[in-house]
Design a protein around this motif. Structure first.
Motif, PDB file in Angstrom:
ATOM      1  N   LYS A   1      18.881  -1.712 -21.412  1.00 25.78           N
ATOM      2  CA  LYS A   1      18.259  -0.068 -20.990  1.00 25.78           C
ATOM      3  C   LYS A   1      17.249   0.055 -21.852  1.00 25.78           C
ATOM      4  O   LYS A   1      16.601   1.494 -21.502  1.00 25.78           O
ATOM      5  N   THR A   2      16.157  -1.049 -22.393  1.00 25.12           N
ATOM      6  CA  THR A   2      14.340  -0.495 -22.947  1.00 25.12           C
ATOM      7  C   THR A   2      14.434  -0.732 -21.629  1.00 25.12           C
ATOM      8  O   THR A   2      14.043  -1.775 -20.909  1.00 25.12           O
ATOM      9  N   PRO A   3      12.823   0.296 -21.012  1.00 28.02           N
ATOM     10  CA  PRO A   3      12.237  -0.114 -19.857  1.00 28.02           C
ATOM     11  C   PRO A   3      11.185  -0.926 -20.203  1.00 28.02           C
ATOM     12  O   PRO A   3      10.742  -0.991 -21.586  1.00 28.02           O
ATOM     13  N   VAL A   4      11.198  -1.563 -19.009  1.00 27.69           N
ATOM     14  CA  VAL A   4       9.499  -3.212 -19.217  1.00 27.69           C
ATOM     15  C   VAL A   4       8.780  -2.249 -19.967  1.00 27.69           C
ATOM     16  O   VAL A   4       7.844  -3.756 -20.601  1.00 27.69           O
ATOM     17  N   GLU A   5       7.979  -1.184 -19.820  1.00 28.06           N
ATOM     18  CA  GLU A   5       6.961  -1.050 -19.925  1.00 28.06           C
ATOM     19  C   GLU A   5       6.662  -0.483 -21.451  1.00 28.06           C
ATOM     20  O   GLU A   5       5.598  -1.173 -22.283  1.00 28.06           O
ATOM     21  N   ALA A   6       7.963  -0.793 -22.191  1.00 31.71           N
ATOM     22  CA  ALA A   6       7.731  -0.816 -24.065  1.00 31.71           C
ATOM     23  C   ALA A   6       7.527  -2.645 -24.209  1.00 31.71           C
ATOM     24  O   ALA A   6       6.703  -2.423 -25.292  1.00 31.71           O
ATOM     25  N   VAL A   7       7.143  -3.134 -23.893  1.00 32.91           N
ATOM     26  CA  VAL A   7       6.279  -4.475 -23.677  1.00 32.91           C
ATOM     27  C   VAL A   7       5.257  -4.742 -23.456  1.00 32.91           C
ATOM     28  O   VAL A   7       4.151  -5.488 -24.258  1.00 32.91           O
ATOM     29  N   TYR A   8       4.528  -4.011 -22.472  1.00 28.74           N
ATOM     30  CA  TYR A   8       3.132  -4.065 -22.115  1.00 28.74           C
ATOM     31  C   TYR A   8       2.017  -4.107 -22.864  1.00 28.74           C
ATOM     32  O   TYR A   8       0.903  -4.776 -23.450  1.00 28.74           O
ATOM     33  N   PRO A   9       2.825  -2.796 -23.951  1.00 26.23           N
ATOM     34  CA  PRO A   9       1.390  -2.933 -25.407  1.00 26.23           C
ATOM     35  C   PRO A   9       1.257  -4.670 -25.913  1.00 26.23           C
ATOM     36  O   PRO A   9       0.743  -4.764 -26.797  1.00 26.23           O
ATOM     37  N   TYR A  10       2.914  -5.647 -25.926  1.00 28.28           N
ATOM     38  CA  TYR A  10       2.290  -6.940 -27.181  1.00 28.28           C
ATOM     39  C   TYR A  10       1.991  -7.716 -25.619  1.00 28.28           C
ATOM     40  O   TYR A  10       2.528  -9.193 -25.998  1.00 28.28           O
ATOM     41  N   LEU A  11       2.437  -7.613 -24.551  1.00 32.51           N
ATOM     42  CA  LEU A  11       2.039  -9.127 -23.370  1.00 32.51           C
ATOM     43  C   LEU A  11       1.111  -9.997 -23.682  1.00 32.51           C
ATOM     44  O   LEU A  11       0.818 -11.382 -23.856  1.00 32.51           O
ATOM     45  N   ASP A  12      -0.249  -9.264 -24.559  1.00 31.94           N
ATOM     46  CA  ASP A  12      -1.332 -10.342 -24.335  1.00 31.94           C
ATOM     47  C   ASP A  12      -1.185 -10.978 -26.181  1.00 31.94           C
ATOM     48  O   ASP A  12      -1.602 -11.773 -26.267  1.00 31.94           O
ATOM     49  N   GLN A  13      -0.250 -11.355 -26.549  1.00 29.26           N
ATOM     50  CA  GLN A  13       0.485 -11.556 -28.107  1.00 29.26           C
ATOM     51  C   GLN A  13       2.022 -12.269 -27.866  1.00 29.26           C
ATOM     52  O   GLN A  13       1.852 -13.429 -28.810  1.00 29.26           O
ATOM     53  N   VAL A  14       2.084 -12.558 -26.507  1.00 24.63           N
ATOM     54  CA  VAL A  14       3.275 -13.054 -26.674  1.00 24.63           C
ATOM     55  C   VAL A  14       3.592 -14.398 -25.843  1.00 24.63           C
ATOM     56  O   VAL A  14       1.883 -14.174 -25.194  1.00 24.63           O
ATOM     57  N   ASP A  15       4.223 -15.108 -26.055  1.00 25.69           N
ATOM     58  CA  ASP A  15       3.992 -16.156 -24.631  1.00 25.69           C
ATOM     59  C   ASP A  15       5.390 -15.745 -23.693  1.00 25.69           C
ATOM     60  O   ASP A  15       5.422 -16.885 -22.447  1.00 25.69           O
ATOM     61  N   MET A  16       6.212 -14.492 -24.080  1.00 23.13           N
ATOM     62  CA  MET A  16       7.409 -14.773 -22.855  1.00 23.13           C
ATOM     63  C   MET A  16       7.666 -13.889 -22.980  1.00 23.13           C
ATOM     64  O   MET A  16       8.039 -13.205 -24.310  1.00 23.13           O
ATOM     65  N   VAL A  17       8.271 -13.312 -22.797  1.00 20.50           N
ATOM     66  CA  VAL A  17       9.293 -12.171 -22.442  1.00 20.50           C
ATOM     67  C   VAL A  17      11.494 -12.434 -22.113  1.00 20.50           C
ATOM     68  O   VAL A  17      10.934 -13.279 -20.882  1.00 20.50           O
ATOM     69  N   LEU A  18      11.878 -12.075 -22.997  1.00 22.58           N
ATOM     70  CA  LEU A  18      13.680 -12.697 -22.189  1.00 22.58           C
ATOM     71  C   LEU A  18      13.922 -11.192 -21.833  1.00 22.58           C
ATOM     72  O   LEU A  18      14.079 -10.229 -22.917  1.00 22.58           O
ATOM     73  N   VAL A  19      14.172 -10.753 -20.372  1.00 18.07           N
ATOM     74  CA  VAL A  19      14.726  -9.988 -19.975  1.00 18.07           C
ATOM     75  C   VAL A  19      16.607 -10.506 -19.744  1.00 18.07           C
ATOM     76  O   VAL A  19      16.543 -10.994 -19.302  1.00 18.07           O
ATOM     77  N   MET A  20      16.777  -9.200 -20.686  1.00 19.90           N
ATOM     78  CA  MET A  20      18.344  -9.676 -20.912  1.00 19.90           C
ATOM     79  C   MET A  20      18.977  -8.901 -19.973  1.00 19.90           C
ATOM     80  O   MET A  20      18.955  -7.446 -19.561  1.00 19.90           O
TER      81      MET A  20
END
Ligand code: DX5
Ligand code: ZN
Length: 213
Positions: free
Chosen positions: A116-135
């Motif tokens: 239920k979390t929109p993908v845009e919520a991770v955008y501010p952290y994309l330069d800090q993480v190595d991966m995004v886990l989409v459930m």
């Protein structure tokens, strides 16, 4: 596409041997689901159990924290031998502090998002993480059905050059869908541990073409 068998579906009485069996069967990563009966309505295992099985393989340990306060326990999971640590954006810890603690400890930080979390919520952290886990299921239990609409999130992330993992409901029918969306790593529990031949299942999932042999 890499395949990360989820030990949640393994025989917990033989967790070490099952980890070694996944290594022999061609797994790329070992996925370890940590649940605290608070962030999700289920309870699994923590850092001591992960540390106990660390010696059974040299494959990367992909630790998926479904816990309310990941920052408090990051040090324990680092010591236990985690290589990738995913924590949930919906959890209570400071996101930048948790990312930093994981990276400073020598592991790769990843952010996980619930359906239920929109993908845009991770955008501010994309330069800090190595991966995004989409459930692709609601976190908490194995054996649920794949949510195909989540592939829209995957495509949005891939268009931004993000390394993407999906988790939940991956089988011979859904792995090709994930692969077509550009997924880099597929977690698979039931479809690997429920298969008569884990090596054949892992190969078929990785091909993502729905052919088992
Ligand atoms: C669910 C876990 C998954 C789960 C996947 O909360 O994060 O890793 O074990 O299991 P399957 O592949 O059976 O959906
Ligand atoms: Zn998981």
């Amino acid at each position: 596409m890499l395949i990360a068998p989820s030990m949640l579906s393994s025989d917990f009485a033989k967790l070490g041997e099952e980890t070694a069996r996944m290594d022999r069967s061609g797994a790329d990563w070992i996925h370890l689901d940590v649940m605290d009966a608070h962030f999700v309505p289920n309870l699994t295992f923590g850092a001591p159990v992960i540390g106990a099985i660390r010696g059974y393989t040299k494959l990367p340990f992909d630790v998926h924290l479904m816990i309310s306060d990941p920052l408090r326990y990051v040090g324990d999971f680092l010591k236990a031998g985690a290589d990738v640590i995913s924590f949930h954006l919906e959890a209570d810890s400071s996101i930048p502090d948790t990312i930093r603690a994981i990276r400073d400890g020598g592991a790769k930080p990843a952010l996980a998002i619930k359906p239920k979390t929109p993908v845009e919520a991770v955008y501010p952290y994309l330069d800090q993480v190595d991966m995004v886990l989409v459930m692709t299921v609601e976190p908490g239990f194995g054996g649920q059905s794949f949510m195909e609409p989540m592939m829209e999130k995957v495509r949005a992330l891939k268009s931004r050059g993000v390394y993407v993992e999906v988790d939940g409901g991956i089988n011979l029918e859904t792995a090709p869908v994930a692969k077509a969306a550009g997924v880099d790593v597929c977690v698979a529990g039931t479809s690997v541990f429920g298969a008569p031949d884990a090596a054949a299942a892992i190969r078929a999932l990785r091909e993502g073409n729905g052919v088992i042999l």
